[in-house]
Design an enzyme around this catalytic site. Sequence first.
Site: not given
Ligand code: HSE
Length: 445
Positions: A15, A133, A135, A186, A189, A204
């Site tokens: 993706t 993502g 940000i 998409g 994970e 994170k």
């Molecule tokens: N699987 C992660 C989420 C993707 O849904 O935040 C982005 O890191």
Amino acid sequence: MNNRPIQLAILGLGTVGTGVVELLQNNLDEMTRRTGREIKITHVGTRRNRTDIPTDIKQSADLLAIIQQDDVDIVVELMGGTTTAKEVILAAIEHGKHIVTANKALLAEHGNEIFAKADANGVKVAYEAAVAGGIPIIKILREGLAANKIDWLAGIINGTGNFIMTEMRDKKRDFADVLAEAQALGYAEADPTFDVEGIDAAHKLTLLASIAFGIPLQFDKVYCEGITKITQQDVRYANELGYRIKHLGFAKRRILDSGEEGIELRVHPTLIPKQVLLANVNGVKNAIMVDAEPVGQTLYYGSGAGAGATASAVMADVVDMVRALAETNDSTANLVPHLAFQPETLNNTRILSSDEMITGYYLRLQVKDDLGVLAEVTRILSESKISIDAILQQPAHDDTSTDLPVIIMVDPVVERNMNEAIAKIEALDTVTDKVIRIRLDELMQ
Ligand code: HSE
């Protein structure tokens, strides 16, 4: 100044990888106006030959060969995982390539080693896309807030989990159904248990905490709880009490009674007041609130997952590197330190164990409809120095049951005391089931 194009190898065409190729096709002119230098994909690493990729880009499944090519300046790793990705990134660093990656699992678990190797080899590893993502939270913490002492941050940092919780709350949709949609979009994970068990958020948070506080990456010390045990019943009670349940990551400095400084690192479902901004972050959106001195509280919001948002962060890192390379005539990229602070200044402030953490709680008890039950429960709480903020007692939800649900919200308390009190409450004859507990935070401090 050397003005030859900067050449990229994109490893992984899922993706995000596909999103990056598309973004470069669509917005290359805008990026070149910003860098003053052309950016070109020369290689893609992919298992299957792709017919949708421009023919001047070489395709191969041999990643270790790609990262050695002379026509590669920056390796963009978008495969995910912690085995092949680690091997390939370490090899690329040895070959003097700069790295851009979205791989939060790899950095949270092996980042200390990878960054040390990059420093030793005079290259940079950029990872804006690894957290939240689209940000630009890595840039904000490492650069925008560089003059501050960061006290705490709290964030919705898993888009899939937030999407699931929002759809379950607003549309009463089934967990499995919404998860399947998140996968199709998409967001999720490769292994979606990473999303729903809080592991992705813990990865994170590990990165955010290190760059906020200047500490080494310590994923194994993050307290981690996911969203799989949240029920419609608790969502409804929370709502009646003026709260929403959000899956949050917290990184917080604390001074203990002993005077020692400690850090709480935890991800878990949390009741937060409905009116705070974080409670209104819905769907795949992420948001991170940062409390720092002297700036005060700031909040950052945007899409936390998906091709476009993640590709935006990946390419921002590439643009940063291209600028730095241009300025230094292709020698070592002069970017900020990997973990925001100079490596030799990272400190070993203790990460607190879960029983030392302090939070408020929402408790749901199932009790017999007997005289004095609540008195017993409140006595136990007060013996453990736990202060009650609100109690909600509901009539039995069906006529056949004599048990009653009782909701108790308590003020922040050290978890050790809460555990003791819950064990005593569960031992009462009049309490007929395990106590459901969800942490609660007013997000004020
Ligand atoms: N699987 C992660 C989420 C993707 O849904 O935040 C982005 O890191």
